[in-house]
Design a protein around this motif. Structure first.
Motif, PDB file in Angstrom:
ATOM      1  N   PRO A 375     -18.177  32.094  11.949  1.00 50.16           N
ATOM      2  CA  PRO A 375     -17.675  34.128  11.385  1.00 50.16           C
ATOM      3  C   PRO A 375     -18.610  34.489  10.017  1.00 50.16           C
ATOM      4  O   PRO A 375     -19.554  35.746  10.109  1.00 50.16           O
ATOM      5  N   GLY A 376     -18.848  32.880   8.953  1.00 50.63           N
ATOM      6  CA  GLY A 376     -19.275  33.323   7.681  1.00 50.63           C
ATOM      7  C   GLY A 376     -21.216  33.401   8.090  1.00 50.63           C
ATOM      8  O   GLY A 376     -21.937  33.602   7.283  1.00 50.63           O
ATOM      9  N   LEU A 377     -21.215  33.399   9.517  1.00 48.63           N
ATOM     10  CA  LEU A 377     -23.146  32.667   9.646  1.00 48.63           C
ATOM     11  C   LEU A 377     -23.557  34.328  10.197  1.00 48.63           C
ATOM     12  O   LEU A 377     -24.743  33.858  10.733  1.00 48.63           O
ATOM     13  N   GLU A 378     -22.796  35.101  11.028  1.00 47.41           N
ATOM     14  CA  GLU A 378     -23.679  36.141  10.887  1.00 47.41           C
ATOM     15  C   GLU A 378     -24.546  36.338   9.980  1.00 47.41           C
ATOM     16  O   GLU A 378     -24.190  36.522   9.106  1.00 47.41           O
ATOM     17  N   GLN A 434     -14.324  40.852  18.511  1.00 46.67           N
ATOM     18  CA  GLN A 434     -14.638  39.969  16.770  1.00 46.67           C
ATOM     19  C   GLN A 434     -12.721  39.415  16.730  1.00 46.67           C
ATOM     20  O   GLN A 434     -13.187  38.069  16.356  1.00 46.67           O
ATOM     21  N   ASP A 435     -11.859  40.316  17.157  1.00 48.98           N
ATOM     22  CA  ASP A 435     -11.060  39.626  16.895  1.00 48.98           C
ATOM     23  C   ASP A 435     -10.516  39.104  18.013  1.00 48.98           C
ATOM     24  O   ASP A 435      -9.443  38.031  17.899  1.00 48.98           O
ATOM     25  N   TYR A 439     -16.774  33.882  16.669  1.00 44.89           N
ATOM     26  CA  TYR A 439     -17.604  33.064  16.739  1.00 44.89           C
ATOM     27  C   TYR A 439     -19.105  34.409  16.604  1.00 44.89           C
ATOM     28  O   TYR A 439     -18.718  35.055  16.661  1.00 44.89           O
ATOM     29  N   THR A 440     -19.818  33.794  15.547  1.00 42.37           N
ATOM     30  CA  THR A 440     -20.938  34.067  15.435  1.00 42.37           C
ATOM     31  C   THR A 440     -21.517  34.054  16.796  1.00 42.37           C
ATOM     32  O   THR A 440     -21.891  32.694  16.342  1.00 42.37           O
ATOM     33  N   ILE A 441     -22.557  34.263  17.364  1.00 37.86           N
ATOM     34  CA  ILE A 441     -23.393  34.411  19.019  1.00 37.86           C
ATOM     35  C   ILE A 441     -24.567  34.907  18.269  1.00 37.86           C
ATOM     36  O   ILE A 441     -26.037  35.507  17.955  1.00 37.86           O
ATOM     37  N   GLY A 611      -7.570  40.295   4.842  1.00 37.43           N
ATOM     38  CA  GLY A 611      -7.283  38.755   4.922  1.00 37.43           C
ATOM     39  C   GLY A 611      -6.777  38.307   6.501  1.00 37.43           C
ATOM     40  O   GLY A 611      -6.491  36.912   6.238  1.00 37.43           O
ATOM     41  N   GLN A 612      -8.089  38.517   6.968  1.00 37.02           N
ATOM     42  CA  GLN A 612      -7.818  37.383   7.775  1.00 37.02           C
ATOM     43  C   GLN A 612      -9.118  36.511   7.817  1.00 37.02           C
ATOM     44  O   GLN A 612     -10.228  36.221   6.830  1.00 37.02           O
ATOM     45  N   VAL A 613      -8.410  35.180   8.173  1.00 35.40           N
ATOM     46  CA  VAL A 613      -8.556  33.509   7.932  1.00 35.40           C
ATOM     47  C   VAL A 613      -9.919  33.255   8.834  1.00 35.40           C
ATOM     48  O   VAL A 613      -8.792  33.288   9.940  1.00 35.40           O
ATOM     49  N   ASN A 614     -11.067  32.477   8.602  1.00 33.21           N
ATOM     50  CA  ASN A 614     -11.465  32.075  10.300  1.00 33.21           C
ATOM     51  C   ASN A 614     -12.038  30.600   9.657  1.00 33.21           C
ATOM     52  O   ASN A 614     -12.565  30.528   8.628  1.00 33.21           O
ATOM     53  N   ILE A 615     -11.367  29.365  10.301  1.00 32.64           N
ATOM     54  CA  ILE A 615     -11.620  28.064   9.556  1.00 32.64           C
ATOM     55  C   ILE A 615     -11.895  27.494  11.153  1.00 32.64           C
ATOM     56  O   ILE A 615     -11.723  27.781  12.650  1.00 32.64           O
ATOM     57  N   CYS A 616     -13.782  27.112  11.261  1.00 35.83           N
ATOM     58  CA  CYS A 616     -14.320  27.337  11.480  1.00 35.83           C
ATOM     59  C   CYS A 616     -14.581  25.166  11.379  1.00 35.83           C
ATOM     60  O   CYS A 616     -14.981  24.987  10.141  1.00 35.83           O
TER      61      CYS A 616
END
Length: 754
Positions: A375-378, A434-435, A439-441, A611-616
């Motif tokens: 997600p951080g790559l958006e 997104q929820d 992913y960033t696509i 508080g949404q956490v995304n681990i990739c």
């Protein structure tokens, strides 16, 4: 200096639209400022006096210039503060205005430049349509050969009600984003994105928009009446008697060439079906070569022959293609007017990418490739609307080999930006939230062959590749380009399905339509006419839906639904929510905690303010391990929970046991064993693994543990002979010993074995 302004204004859809001229940019051929609410744009036009030599196109330049000061913004970059290359949005707006005004220019080889500058934005009224109005107004008073004015309006659809010139807030609620541009009677340009809206609704929105733009057109006419349109002084060119004679001779030679073309052109174009672009190019080449040979046989010199061939061949071929369609219903490749070329779709072509789709329609072939990321790559965007982020990106490439040419490759051009944005707009309505899919696509469409609407093939290729990647898009999205053949006054016309090369000439259109089984997702219209009637638009939408259904059937056959699993090469994402108040604990001082997790488990971690956490990460096991660490950091401890962990620190009064996530609990010396221990260091060592239970949590959140009563610790309490004892024997009363296990009586100190 005379700063007197001419001002006209009117009420337009509940807000005041005003146009001013006569005060700014006086060295331009014309300048206007247009205001709607507190959004203000300036438009200028300059036309060169001399025609450009040797060009076979109309040299119109339209630039849309966004100024960050208009929104009170200083660029966020640390190093570059001034405006640089136009943003994609500025390029797209400039292209939209270009497509609207270009068809109404008379044939010219003079450079004309229209520059629209955004001076002020109010955050309410969109400046795209206002830029179109400004361009129309400035061209209407500049004295250039332009058959305007035109108007434009934005149309939204909120709860099945059409809304005209919606504010930014209303646009966010709308299922339709349609810009209509046209004259009093006809539609010239369309640009639309839609959330699967039915064709009938889109048609009604187009026709309603054409009606609602009339006040803006009338206001421009009022301005033109008050302004004395300058008479453009043509660049003087002295013509000698010899040149005049040569001109007359060329005119006679043209008549000779026309006679040959009229007699021979049909056999080259229609004696056999020209099914490929190469065959059609060969036919055009043969016409030119044989015309040149005939002129040579008539004793005409080389330079005159070149002039005649260039002057006649392309225009007469184009006219014959149109005549054949209108009078005989015949296309050069033998297709029916509503027939699509051969279609095919394929997925999974490349072995290591996250998803691949190849779509072909005739000789147009596009390969679309999906890459999934954290997600951080958006993409971060910064413009007049402020800062925003984009998680789905479609990028379109058009290499020269796709049309069989060798040419320099100099980066992304305006056309590539426009085609990529159209396919992106077409796909966006079917993307998962997104929820659901964090992913960033990124999709990249490589045009491998082009002969008629590679942007629509990119839309189809994107659908295939996204499904191949396992992205849970709602439905297949297809695309088709519709064309038009018409005579000069448009008394005769025919709509063409699946436009290609020779059919895209004067009197034509490029009407691109994308959609699903449920409705349309995007429209883009360019025309080389003075505008389309209601009847043409209606027929195009109906015929276009028939074509879309055929395209969608091919896509469904290639891959019926998104794959159930992602590619094994795609990263894995674990998403969960934490208490926003505990975000700081996860990040740690200066990012120390989160960076340690990132480095240790080779993952990326994104935490949103809610508080949404995304681990990739590529390794699913490491993602799970990182998840456990974070959840351990934020976990709420409860009395009675049992932990097995390492002793991390010894103090005189007890030992600290690692509970995970950077949390420790205290085992006081009195809670280590069911007998008396004088010093923790004589019972435990740092690094020992023991089991303890939470006995209490004090009012400061500190965790106190006990090892007593746990079977896991029984081996710690056995004597050297392996006999379990509830309380060790002291061997009597000895000095310094008493009842302590290490009291120095008979047998010496007793230290449990591990």
């Amino acid at each position: 200096m005379n700063n007197k302004e001419t001002v006209v204004s009117c009420d337009w859809l509940g807000r005041t639209l005003s146009i001013k001229t006569g005060k700014l940019a006086k060295q331009a051929d014309a300048c206007v400022t247009v205001q709607y609410g507190e959004t203000v744009l300036m438009a200028t036009v300059v036309e060169n006096r001399k025609e450009r030599e040797g060009v076979d196109f109309f040299p119109l330049m339209v630039e849309f210039d966004e100024k960050l000061y208009a929104a009170g913004i200083i660029k966020g970059s640390q190093w570059i503060k001034r405006e640089g290359r136009p943003t994609d949005q500025a390029i797209l707006t400039g292209r939209m205005i270009d497509r609207a005004i270009r068809p109404l220019f008379e044939a010219s080889k003079k450079d004309i430049q229209v520059i629209i500058t955004v001076l002020s934005v109010d955050g309410v009224n969109d400046h795209d349509v206002l830029g179109l109005i400004a361009a129309s107004a400035v061209l209407s008073i500049a004295g250039v050969k332009w058959n305007g004015p035109i108007g434009g309006v934005r149309v939204g659809l909120i709860e099945n009600q059409l809304v005209f010139n919606p504010t930014y807030e209303q646009q966010a609620l709308s299922s339709l984003d349609l810009i209509v541009a046209g004259t009093d009677q006809k539609v010239i340009m369309l640009e639309a994105g839609a959330n699967e809206v039915h064709e009938d609704t889109v048609f009604n929105a187009i026709m309603a928009g054409q009606k609602e733009m009339q006040p803006a057109i009338n206001l421009i006419k009022d301005l033109a009446k008050e302004i004395a349109t300058p008479q453009k002084e043509e660049a003087k060119k002295l013509v000698t008697p010899e040149e005049e004679k040569a001109k007359e001779e060329k005119s006679k030679m043209l008549e000779i060439g026309e006679a040959w073309m009229n007699e021979n052109i049909k056999k080259y174009l229609f004696d056999k079906e020209l099914n490929t672009k190469g065959e059609r190019k060969g036919a055009v080449r043969a016409i030119k070569e044989n015309l040149d040979e005939y002129l040579f046989s008539q004793g005409i010199d080389k330079s005159t022959r070149e002039f005649i061939v260039k002057k006649l061949a392309e225009d007469m071929i184009e006219a014959e293609v149109t005549r054949s369609i209108l009078e005989e219903g015949r296309r050069v490749d033998g297709r029916a007017l509503n027939e699509i070329r051969e279609l095919s779709g394929e997925v999974g072509y490349l072995p290591r990418t996250h998803g691949t789709g190849i779509f072909s329609r005739g000789e147009t072939q596009v390969m679309s490739v999906v890459t999934l990321g954290a997600p951080g790559l958006e993409q971060s965007l910064e413009g007049l609307e402020g800062k925003s982020k984009k998680r789905y990106m479609h990028h379109y490439n058009f290499p020269p080999y796709s049309v069989g040419e060798a040419a320099p490759m100099r980066g992304t051009g305006r056309r590539e930006v426009g085609h990529g944005a159209l396919a992106e707009k077409a796909i966006t309505p079917v993307l998962p939230a997104q929820d659901v899919f964090a992913y960033t696509i990124r999709v990249v469409s490589e045009t491998l062959g082009s002969n008629g609407s590679s942007s629509m093939a990119s839309t189809c290729g994107s659908t295939l590749s996204l499904m191949d990647a396992g992205v849970p898009i709602k439905r297949h999205v297809g695309g088709i380009a519709m064309g038009l053949a018409s005579n000069h006054n448009m008394s005769k016309w025919e709509v063409l399905t699946d436009l290609q090369d020779l059919e895209d000439g004067d009197g034509g259109m490029d009407f691109k339509i994308t959609g699903t089984d449920e409705g349309l997702t995007a429209i883009q219209l360019d025309t080389k006419t003075t505008g389309l009637t209601e009847e043409i638009i209606k027929k195009t939408l109906v015929q276009g839906r028939e074509a879309l259904n055929q395209v969608l059937a091919v896509l469904k056959e290639a891959i019926p639904a998104p794959r159930a699993e992602l590619s094994k090469y795609a990263p894995r994402i674990i998403s969960f929510k934490i208490d926003p108040a505990k975000i700081g604990a996860v990040i740690g001082s200066g990012g120390k905690t989160i960076n340690k997790i990132i480095d240790e488990f080779e993952v990326s971690i994104d935490i949103e303010d809610d508080g949404q956490v995304n681990i990739c990460g590529v390794d699913a096991e490491k993602c799970l391990a990182a998840e456990k660490v974070i959840k351990d950091i934020i976990r709420e401890f409860e009395v009675g929970e049992v932990f097995t962990g390492k002793v991390v620190r010894l103090m005189d009064f007890g030992a600290f046991l690692e509970l995970g996530g950077g949390n420790d609990g205290l085992i006081r010396v009195s809670e280590m064993a069911p007998y008396f221990i004088s010093s923790p260091s004589e019972f435990l060592n740092v690094g020992d693994v023991v089991t303890a239970k939470i006995k209490e949590i004090d009012d400061q959140g500190r965790v106190n543990l006990t090892m007593k009563g746990l079977e896991e610790n029984m081996p710690l309490w056995k004597d050297e002979k392996g006999k379990s004892e509830a309380r060790p024997s002291t061997g009597g009363f000895n000095r310094g010993g008493g009842n302590r296990p290490n009291g120095g009586g008979f047998g010496g100190p007793r230290r449990p074995r591990f």
